[in-house]
Design a protein around this motif. Structure first.
Motif, short mmCIF file in Angstrom:
data_model
loop_
_atom_site.label_atom_id
_atom_site.label_comp_id
_atom_site.label_asym_id
_atom_site.label_seq_id
_atom_site.Cartn_x
_atom_site.Cartn_y
_atom_site.Cartn_z
N HIS A 16 0.83 -1.21 0.00
CA HIS A 16 0.00 0.00 0.00
C HIS A 16 0.86 1.26 0.00
O HIS A 16 0.56 2.22 -0.71
N ARG A 20 0.73 4.01 -2.99
CA ARG A 20 0.41 5.41 -2.70
C ARG A 20 1.55 6.33 -3.16
O ARG A 20 1.30 7.41 -3.71
N ALA A 23 1.24 6.76 -6.81
CA ALA A 23 0.11 7.65 -7.11
C ALA A 23 0.51 9.11 -6.91
O ALA A 23 0.17 9.97 -7.73
N ALA A 49 -6.43 -0.19 -8.19
CA ALA A 49 -7.49 0.31 -7.32
C ALA A 49 -6.94 1.28 -6.28
O ALA A 49 -7.55 2.32 -6.01
N ILE A 50 -5.80 0.97 -5.73
CA ILE A 50 -5.18 1.86 -4.73
C ILE A 50 -4.79 3.19 -5.39
O ILE A 50 -5.08 4.27 -4.87
N SER A 52 -5.94 4.51 -8.21
CA SER A 52 -7.11 5.27 -8.66
C SER A 52 -7.81 5.95 -7.50
O SER A 52 -8.29 7.08 -7.63
N ARG A 53 -7.86 5.28 -6.35
CA ARG A 53 -8.47 5.90 -5.17
C ARG A 53 -7.67 7.13 -4.74
O ARG A 53 -8.23 8.18 -4.43
N GLU A 54 -6.35 7.01 -4.75
CA GLU A 54 -5.51 8.14 -4.35
C GLU A 54 -5.62 9.31 -5.32
O GLU A 54 -5.56 10.46 -4.91
N GLY A 56 -8.26 9.81 -7.30
CA GLY A 56 -9.66 10.20 -7.46
C GLY A 56 -10.18 10.01 -8.87
O GLY A 56 -10.97 10.81 -9.35
N ARG A 58 -11.29 6.93 -12.15
CA ARG A 58 -11.86 5.61 -12.37
C ARG A 58 -10.82 4.61 -12.84
O ARG A 58 -9.87 4.97 -13.51
N VAL A 59 -11.06 3.35 -12.50
CA VAL A 59 -10.21 2.26 -13.01
C VAL A 59 -10.79 1.81 -14.32
O VAL A 59 -11.96 1.70 -14.50
#
Length: 59
Positions: A16, A20, A23, A49-50, A52-54, A56, A58-59
């Motif tokens: 993780h 991050r 990202a 997924a990690i 894209s979340r960081e 903001g 879409r995957v």
């Protein structure tokens, strides 16, 4: 079952942290111009997924 000689075990925390960090580098490199992430399903979905979340997005 023994690990192959070239095995490089990585903890989930390290995984993780590295995702991050990637990202954050991507965010700084393109100043928010990323619209989506395309990932390879053989091991790439979780890091995508990690990231894209960081970012903001879409995957």
């Amino acid at each position: 079952m023994s690990l192959p000689e070239k095995a490089f075990p990585v903890s989930w925390d390290q995984f993780h942290r590295d995702a991050r960090a990637l990202a954050w580098r991507l965010a700084g490199a393109n100043k928010g111009q990323w619209k989506a992430i395309v990932c390879i399903t053989r091991g790439g979905l979780v890091p995508a997924a990690i990231i894209s979340r960081e970012l903001g997005i879409r995957v």
